[in-house]
Design a protein around this motif. Structure first.
Motif, PDB file in Angstrom:
ATOM      1  N   SER A   1       0.846  -1.292  -0.088  1.00  0.00           N
ATOM      2  CA  SER A   1      -0.055  -0.064  -0.069  1.00  0.00           C
ATOM      3  C   SER A   1       0.927   1.296   0.206  1.00  0.00           C
ATOM      4  O   SER A   1       0.489   2.389  -0.631  1.00  0.00           O
ATOM      5  CB  SER A   1      -1.092   0.065   1.278  1.00  0.00           C
ATOM      6  OG  SER A   1      -0.212  -0.137   2.351  1.00  0.00           O
ATOM      7  N   GLN A   2       1.931   1.150   0.669  1.00  0.00           N
ATOM      8  CA  GLN A   2       2.946   2.399   0.821  1.00  0.00           C
ATOM      9  C   GLN A   2       3.644   2.674  -0.414  1.00  0.00           C
ATOM     10  O   GLN A   2       3.494   3.715  -1.020  1.00  0.00           O
ATOM     11  CB  GLN A   2       3.683   2.368   1.898  1.00  0.00           C
ATOM     12  CG  GLN A   2       3.342   2.599   3.382  1.00  0.00           C
ATOM     13  CD  GLN A   2       4.553   2.817   4.450  1.00  0.00           C
ATOM     14  OE1 GLN A   2       5.023   3.868   4.279  1.00  0.00           O
ATOM     15  NE2 GLN A   2       4.436   1.949   5.069  1.00  0.00           N
TER      16      GLN A   2
ATOM     17  N   ARG B   1       0.929   4.194  -2.878  1.00  0.00           N
ATOM     18  CA  ARG B   1       0.629   5.589  -2.630  1.00  0.00           C
ATOM     19  C   ARG B   1       1.563   6.509  -3.194  1.00  0.00           C
ATOM     20  O   ARG B   1       1.290   7.594  -3.628  1.00  0.00           O
ATOM     21  CB  ARG B   1       0.306   5.852  -0.973  1.00  0.00           C
ATOM     22  CG  ARG B   1      -0.923   5.518  -0.706  1.00  0.00           C
ATOM     23  CD  ARG B   1      -1.156   5.900   0.666  1.00  0.00           C
ATOM     24  NE  ARG B   1      -0.445   5.313   1.719  1.00  0.00           N
ATOM     25  CZ  ARG B   1      -0.601   4.375   2.471  1.00  0.00           C
ATOM     26  NH1 ARG B   1      -1.786   3.453   2.058  1.00  0.00           N
ATOM     27  NH2 ARG B   1       0.106   3.612   3.517  1.00  0.00           N
TER      28      ARG B   1
END
Length: 262
Positions: free
Chosen positions: A58-59, A62
């Protein structure tokens, strides 16, 4: 000419998955990495999923959402049984490859197993590549089969050679013995993680691997080695490793570059 930093880690938080081998003390912010690129005239690069976050990409996604897709891409870590929808989501986010991080006793997937064959098929149909991080002595006997999977293979960190003399090194010898190295790409990065100078190894690898199949990576933020090196030091070493040109490799592997200059 090297135009892209094809191996860096970016993360805002350092909450690790259970069993993580190493957890850094501080974040590695996207703006810092971009600042290093600007200072060295680089055009973009590749964010590689950091090991302590496991398969939670997820990081990574993003960070990619804030970047130009023509100049930046990502490499994720996923389970072997990852489904098509999850892979499609990663591709949509800008991920172009998947990494197998198998160092320090990590499990090497059985290349003949149905789950592995299905995994490779899913990568192939999406135009993704496989990146492997494995010590040279363990990687060497697997190299022919890995380069015969039918998709581009990226070998991290010079293949982590184990011998100071490249003529005696099993990984270098395995590369030189390949019948067809066309699927093989090497990442010249993290030289400081090895206990000897890798310049002779680079020279030997380039006898069999085309310079256009070499990419460079800073390995920023140099986890566990922050006191030994820095971005400027890693960038300066490029000149020691031959006349490299990452234009073809970055376009094929990551969909960035497209032959553009800086």
């Amino acid at each position: 000419m090297i135009r892209f930093d094809c191996h860096a880690h970016v993360y805002k938080t350092v909450t690790a998955v259970p069993g993580a081998r190493y957890v850094p003390e501080q974040p590695a912010h996207l703006r810092e990495w971009l600042g290093h690129q600007a200072a060295h005239g680089l055009a973009g690069g590749v964010i590689v999923q950091v090991s302590f976050l496991g398969t939670d990409n997820s990081q990574l996604c993003r960070a990619l959402a804030a970047l130009d897709r023509e100049r930046f891409a990502g490499v994720a870590v996923v389970p072997l049984d990852v489904d098509a929808a999850a892979l499609d989501g990663l591709v949509a986010a800008g991920v172009r490859g998947v990494r197998w991080n198998m160092v320090r006793g990590g499990v090497v997937p059985d290349l003949r197993a149905p789950v592995t064959r299905a995994f490779v098929d899913r990568l192939r149909t999406r135009g993704m590549h496989l990146e492997v991080h494995l010590e040279g002595p363990r990687l060497a006997p697997l190299l022919p089969a890995l380069t015969d999977l039918g998709l581009p293979l990226v070998v991290d960190h010079f293949g982590l050679p184990s011998e100071a003399d490249p003529a005696c090194d099993p990984l270098v010898r395995a590369v030189q013995a390949l019948d067809d190295p066309g699927a093989l790409y090497m990442k010249f990065s993290a030289h400081y993680r090895l206990p000897f100078d890798v310049t002779p190894h680079a020279e030997k690898l380039l006898e069999r691997v085309s310079p256009s199949h070499i990419v460079w990576g800073s390995d920023w933020p140099h986890t566990q080695n922050e006191d030994r090196t820095g971005y400027a030091d890693t960038y300066a070493r490029i000149a020691d490793w031959g006349a490299l040109d990452d234009g073809i490799a970055t376009s094929i592997l990551y969909g960035i570059g497209h032959g553009k200059g800086r």
